[in-house]
Design an enzyme around this catalytic site. Structure first.
Site, PDB file in Angstrom:
ATOM      1  N   HIS A   1      -5.545  -4.471 -11.188  1.00 34.70           N
ATOM      2  CA  HIS A   1      -6.584  -3.458 -10.960  1.00 34.70           C
ATOM      3  C   HIS A   1      -6.029  -2.093 -11.339  1.00 34.70           C
ATOM      4  O   HIS A   1      -4.979  -1.678 -10.846  1.00 34.70           O
ATOM      5  CB  HIS A   1      -7.026  -3.473  -9.503  1.00 34.70           C
TER       6      HIS A   1
ATOM      7  N   SER B   1       0.829  -1.209   0.000  1.00 32.67           N
ATOM      8  CA  SER B   1       0.000   0.000   0.000  1.00 32.67           C
ATOM      9  C   SER B   1       0.861   1.256   0.000  1.00 32.67           C
ATOM     10  O   SER B   1       1.785   1.401   0.809  1.00 32.67           O
ATOM     11  CB  SER B   1      -0.893   0.001   1.238  1.00 32.67           C
ATOM     12  N   GLY B   2       0.559   2.177  -0.947  1.00 31.08           N
ATOM     13  CA  GLY B   2       1.085   3.523  -0.886  1.00 31.08           C
ATOM     14  C   GLY B   2       2.541   3.711  -1.255  1.00 31.08           C
ATOM     15  O   GLY B   2       3.107   4.775  -0.977  1.00 31.08           O
TER      16      GLY B   2
ATOM     17  N   HIS C   1      -6.985   2.197 -12.777  1.00 31.12           N
ATOM     18  CA  HIS C   1      -7.945   3.288 -12.920  1.00 31.12           C
ATOM     19  C   HIS C   1      -7.762   3.926 -14.293  1.00 31.12           C
ATOM     20  O   HIS C   1      -7.865   5.150 -14.435  1.00 31.12           O
ATOM     21  CB  HIS C   1      -7.743   4.330 -11.816  1.00 31.12           C
TER      22      HIS C   1
ATOM     23  N   HIS D   1     -15.104   3.886 -10.380  1.00 25.76           N
ATOM     24  CA  HIS D   1     -13.880   3.460  -9.695  1.00 25.76           C
ATOM     25  C   HIS D   1     -12.772   3.089 -10.678  1.00 25.76           C
ATOM     26  O   HIS D   1     -11.740   3.735 -10.723  1.00 25.76           O
ATOM     27  CB  HIS D   1     -14.215   2.276  -8.774  1.00 25.76           C
TER      28      HIS D   1
ATOM     29  N   SER E   1      -4.534  -1.685   0.009  1.00 23.30           N
ATOM     30  CA  SER E   1      -5.836  -1.467   0.649  1.00 23.30           C
ATOM     31  C   SER E   1      -6.943  -2.243  -0.043  1.00 23.30           C
ATOM     32  O   SER E   1      -8.016  -2.460   0.530  1.00 23.30           O
ATOM     33  CB  SER E   1      -6.177   0.028   0.658  1.00 23.30           C
ATOM     34  N   GLU E   2      -6.695  -2.656  -1.301  1.00 26.84           N
ATOM     35  CA  GLU E   2      -7.700  -3.428  -2.035  1.00 26.84           C
ATOM     36  C   GLU E   2      -7.491  -4.940  -1.889  1.00 26.84           C
ATOM     37  O   GLU E   2      -8.039  -5.717  -2.664  1.00 26.84           O
ATOM     38  CB  GLU E   2      -7.670  -3.051  -3.518  1.00 26.84           C
TER      39      GLU E   2
END
Length: 213
Positions: free
Chosen positions: A95, A45-46, A97, A157, A75-76
């Site tokens: 995943h 994450s991040g 965007h 999303h 986080s996913e």
């Protein structure tokens, strides 16, 4: 077990997704099921993917519990693990965007098959909106995937590509973004002309036979 070769594959796909513009910054995530085990390697994450080394990627079980690694998983993680639990034929997930797929998710419209290369992955259904990082989002995506869809968009999303291999999941994300872009531009000039359903179905069936579904 260190699973260094498997971690290298996950990181390579994450970096390629970044380089291809499918992921911006740390706004997407990538994972892979470890063959023969109920474990998943997932991006942390991040943290920017091009600054990581393979050994830094965390490993979780199919319910998101960390079993190896010091960094916090994406986080996913609940989204990824929900798909792995539901679909035994999914071993890699990407995943993103990406812009045009996300536009279709905002429109609430399926992405049609505009060209043959997208036929294994499209038409792409839309999973109803749930909060990012939630178990509810995982269930929404599982419902939209059904038994043989490989890619879905998530309302307002982004996109999730779920395939037998992580490399195929990257291909799915690429081809769906391409067909979404073509479809969007065709809509703008009022010239939508997707592949005929008969051709799309035939191409999809042919392609899926080669994906061991």
């Amino acid at each position: 077990m260190n699973y260094i070769n498997e971690r290298k594959r996950v990181l390579a796909v994450a970096v390629k997704s970044l380089e291809k513009g499918l992921i911006h910054g740390t706004s997407g995530n990538v994972s892979m099921r470890i063959e023969g085990e109920e474990k998943v390697i997932i991006t942390p994450s991040g943290l920017p993917y091009d600054t990581l080394t393979p050994d830094q990627l965390p490993i979780v079980d199919l319910y998101g519990n960390v079993v190896e690694g010091d960094l916090k998983p994406s986080s996913e993680t609940p989204l990824h693990t929900a798909v792995y639990r539901a679909r035994k034929n999914v071993n890699g997930i990407v995943h993103t965007h990406s812009m045009y797929a996300t536009i279709f998710s905002i429109l609430g419209e399926d992405i049609p098959v505009m060209m043959p290369p997208a036929s294994p992955y499209a038409p792409v259904p839309v999973a109803k909106f749930e909060l990012p990082g939630s178990e509810e989002l995982g269930q929404s995506v599982v419902d939209a995937l059904g038994v043989d869809h490989l890619v879905v968009t998530m309302e307002n999303h982004g996109l999730i590509s779920c395939c037998p291999t992580i490399e195929r999941a990257l291909s799915g994300a690429e081809y769906v973004e391409e067909t979404a872009q073509v479809a969007y531009l065709a809509k703008l000039i009022n010239c939508m002309n997707p592949l005929p359903k008969e051709a799309s179905d035939a191409l999809r069936e042919r392609a899926l036979k080669g994906l061991a579904l």
